[in-house]
Design a protein around this motif. Sequence first.
Motif, PDB file in Angstrom:
ATOM      1  N   HIS A 128       0.837  -1.209   0.000  1.00  0.00           N
ATOM      2  CA  HIS A 128       0.000   0.000   0.000  1.00  0.00           C
ATOM      3  C   HIS A 128       0.871   1.258   0.000  1.00  0.00           C
ATOM      4  N   VAL A 129       1.952   1.243   0.790  1.00  0.00           N
ATOM      5  CA  VAL A 129       2.848   2.404   0.858  1.00  0.00           C
ATOM      6  C   VAL A 129       3.451   2.697  -0.508  1.00  0.00           C
ATOM      7  N   ILE A 130       3.962   1.656  -1.170  1.00  0.00           N
ATOM      8  CA  ILE A 130       4.595   1.841  -2.484  1.00  0.00           C
ATOM      9  C   ILE A 130       3.575   2.359  -3.488  1.00  0.00           C
ATOM     10  N   ASN A 131       2.375   1.799  -3.465  1.00  0.00           N
ATOM     11  CA  ASN A 131       1.336   2.256  -4.396  1.00  0.00           C
ATOM     12  C   ASN A 131       1.001   3.727  -4.159  1.00  0.00           C
ATOM     13  N   LEU A 132       0.946   4.131  -2.887  1.00  0.00           N
ATOM     14  CA  LEU A 132       0.644   5.529  -2.569  1.00  0.00           C
ATOM     15  C   LEU A 132       1.786   6.451  -2.991  1.00  0.00           C
ATOM     16  N   LEU A 133       3.021   6.014  -2.772  1.00  0.00           N
ATOM     17  CA  LEU A 133       4.180   6.805  -3.215  1.00  0.00           C
ATOM     18  C   LEU A 133       4.135   7.031  -4.719  1.00  0.00           C
ATOM     19  N   GLU A 134       3.793   5.960  -5.457  1.00  0.00           N
ATOM     20  CA  GLU A 134       3.727   6.061  -6.919  1.00  0.00           C
ATOM     21  C   GLU A 134       2.556   6.935  -7.360  1.00  0.00           C
ATOM     22  N   GLU A 135       1.402   6.714  -6.729  1.00  0.00           N
ATOM     23  CA  GLU A 135       0.201   7.452  -7.126  1.00  0.00           C
ATOM     24  C   GLU A 135       0.346   8.948  -6.898  1.00  0.00           C
ATOM     25  N   GLN A 151      15.869  -0.320  -0.277  1.00  0.00           N
ATOM     26  CA  GLN A 151      17.079  -0.788   0.390  1.00  0.00           C
ATOM     27  C   GLN A 151      16.770  -1.998   1.275  1.00  0.00           C
ATOM     28  N   ASP A 152      15.681  -1.918   2.025  1.00  0.00           N
ATOM     29  CA  ASP A 152      15.293  -3.021   2.901  1.00  0.00           C
ATOM     30  C   ASP A 152      14.926  -4.262   2.091  1.00  0.00           C
ATOM     31  N   PHE A 153      14.271  -4.071   0.957  1.00  0.00           N
ATOM     32  CA  PHE A 153      13.889  -5.198   0.100  1.00  0.00           C
ATOM     33  C   PHE A 153      15.117  -5.936  -0.419  1.00  0.00           C
ATOM     34  N   PHE A 154      16.100  -5.198  -0.922  1.00  0.00           N
ATOM     35  CA  PHE A 154      17.294  -5.842  -1.480  1.00  0.00           C
ATOM     36  C   PHE A 154      18.096  -6.570  -0.403  1.00  0.00           C
ATOM     37  N   LYS A 155      18.053  -6.066   0.819  1.00  0.00           N
ATOM     38  CA  LYS A 155      18.779  -6.709   1.914  1.00  0.00           C
ATOM     39  C   LYS A 155      18.031  -7.902   2.493  1.00  0.00           C
ATOM     40  N   SER A 156      16.715  -7.948   2.297  1.00  0.00           N
ATOM     41  CA  SER A 156      15.895  -8.973   2.934  1.00  0.00           C
ATOM     42  C   SER A 156      16.063 -10.363   2.335  1.00  0.00           C
ATOM     43  N   GLY A 157      16.365 -10.425   1.050  1.00  0.00           N
ATOM     44  CA  GLY A 157      16.461 -11.716   0.370  1.00  0.00           C
ATOM     45  C   GLY A 157      15.104 -12.334   0.100  1.00  0.00           C
ATOM     46  N   LEU A 158      14.031 -11.616   0.381  1.00  0.00           N
ATOM     47  CA  LEU A 158      12.683 -12.123   0.155  1.00  0.00           C
ATOM     48  C   LEU A 158      12.235 -11.878  -1.277  1.00  0.00           C
ATOM     49  N   SER A 159      11.285 -12.683  -1.707  1.00  0.00           N
ATOM     50  CA  SER A 159      10.654 -12.393  -2.986  1.00  0.00           C
ATOM     51  C   SER A 159       9.794 -11.156  -2.838  1.00  0.00           C
ATOM     52  N   LYS A 160       9.428 -10.567  -3.953  1.00  0.00           N
ATOM     53  CA  LYS A 160       8.606  -9.366  -3.910  1.00  0.00           C
ATOM     54  C   LYS A 160       7.293  -9.634  -3.191  1.00  0.00           C
ATOM     55  N   GLN A 161       6.661 -10.766  -3.492  1.00  0.00           N
ATOM     56  CA  GLN A 161       5.376 -11.081  -2.876  1.00  0.00           C
ATOM     57  C   GLN A 161       5.512 -11.317  -1.379  1.00  0.00           C
ATOM     58  N   ASP A 162       6.573 -12.029  -0.963  1.00  0.00           N
ATOM     59  CA  ASP A 162       6.793 -12.264   0.466  1.00  0.00           C
ATOM     60  C   ASP A 162       7.090 -10.957   1.195  1.00  0.00           C
ATOM     61  N   PHE A 163       7.857 -10.099   0.545  1.00  0.00           N
ATOM     62  CA  PHE A 163       8.176  -8.799   1.148  1.00  0.00           C
ATOM     63  C   PHE A 163       6.902  -7.995   1.351  1.00  0.00           C
ATOM     64  N   TYR A 164       6.041  -7.983   0.324  1.00  0.00           N
ATOM     65  CA  TYR A 164       4.777  -7.271   0.411  1.00  0.00           C
ATOM     66  C   TYR A 164       3.884  -7.823   1.531  1.00  0.00           C
ATOM     67  N   SER A 165       3.879  -9.136   1.692  1.00  0.00           N
ATOM     68  CA  SER A 165       2.947  -9.757   2.633  1.00  0.00           C
ATOM     69  C   SER A 165       3.427  -9.712   4.078  1.00  0.00           C
ATOM     70  N   ASP A 167       7.597  -1.009   9.899  1.00  0.00           N
ATOM     71  CA  ASP A 167       8.833  -1.801   9.951  1.00  0.00           C
ATOM     72  C   ASP A 167      10.013  -1.082   9.309  1.00  0.00           C
ATOM     73  N   ILE A 168       9.732  -0.112   8.460  1.00  0.00           N
ATOM     74  CA  ILE A 168      10.807   0.546   7.702  1.00  0.00           C
ATOM     75  C   ILE A 168      10.693   2.045   7.935  1.00  0.00           C
ATOM     76  N   LEU A 169      11.311   2.498   9.010  1.00  0.00           N
ATOM     77  CA  LEU A 169      11.178   3.890   9.427  1.00  0.00           C
ATOM     78  C   LEU A 169      12.530   4.585   9.514  1.00  0.00           C
ATOM     79  N   THR A 170      12.487   5.875   9.304  1.00  0.00           N
ATOM     80  CA  THR A 170      13.618   6.751   9.586  1.00  0.00           C
ATOM     81  C   THR A 170      13.059   8.012  10.238  1.00  0.00           C
ATOM     82  N   HIS A 171      13.924   8.817  10.818  1.00  0.00           N
ATOM     83  CA  HIS A 171      13.514  10.082  11.445  1.00  0.00           C
ATOM     84  C   HIS A 171      12.483   9.880  12.563  1.00  0.00           C
TER      85      HIS A 171
END
Length: 210
Positions: free
Chosen positions: A24-31, A56-70, A76-80
């Motif tokens: 949902h976050v990625i879709n909102l960023l794109e939209e 960055q977190d996705f590439f480090k996770s080693g998960l598939s795109k679908q597993d990362f999404y789910s 889980d991925i915060l800064t500031h």
Amino acid sequence: MFVKSAMVPAAKCYTVQADESIEHVINLLEEKEVDALPVLNGDTYQGVTTRYHIYQDFFKSGLSKQDFYSTKKAGDILTHEDNFLQGDEIFETTLYQLNDFPLMSVVDPDKRFKGIVTRYDVFNQFRSAFGMHKEGVRIAFTSVETEGRISRLAEIIQQFHESVISLVTFDETDKLVRRIVLKIEKKDNLDKFLKQLEKSGFRILDIKED
């Protein structure tokens, strides 16, 4: 000027809740074509999630795109998390903080989300301070750093009935010289005005009409 003068209020901000999916976050960023989103728990500020940190977190996770999404949530991925504004800061302090980051969140003492200040809005405010949104004549000049020089400039402006669009000064204390950039509306008495400035000890550096 204070930070709150350039703040986008919460009601007009794009935000996500901490328990919402990364998909949902990625879709909102794109939209919305933005690079970062404040993350909230109800109306309480948690941090900011960014396109960069998600990838960055996705590439480090080693998960598939679908597993990362789910499995990943916005929280889980915060800064500031502890880097935010409260609205009463001097406006200029945001320049350094927004140099390499697209936005800063504004919160109240209880960390309730009040809005954001974006890099675009900060630079737009500075454009306004320099009168870049209105046509006129920009005059750059210097003055010896002595008491009463700005008052003398104000007297000359009043004498010639100039309409001031912007006035910015830069302090060069090592040379005891102050640089001044004055933007005024274009009038037929410009030459006389400039001559009076020079007669009063102001040294003209540059004149530009825009």
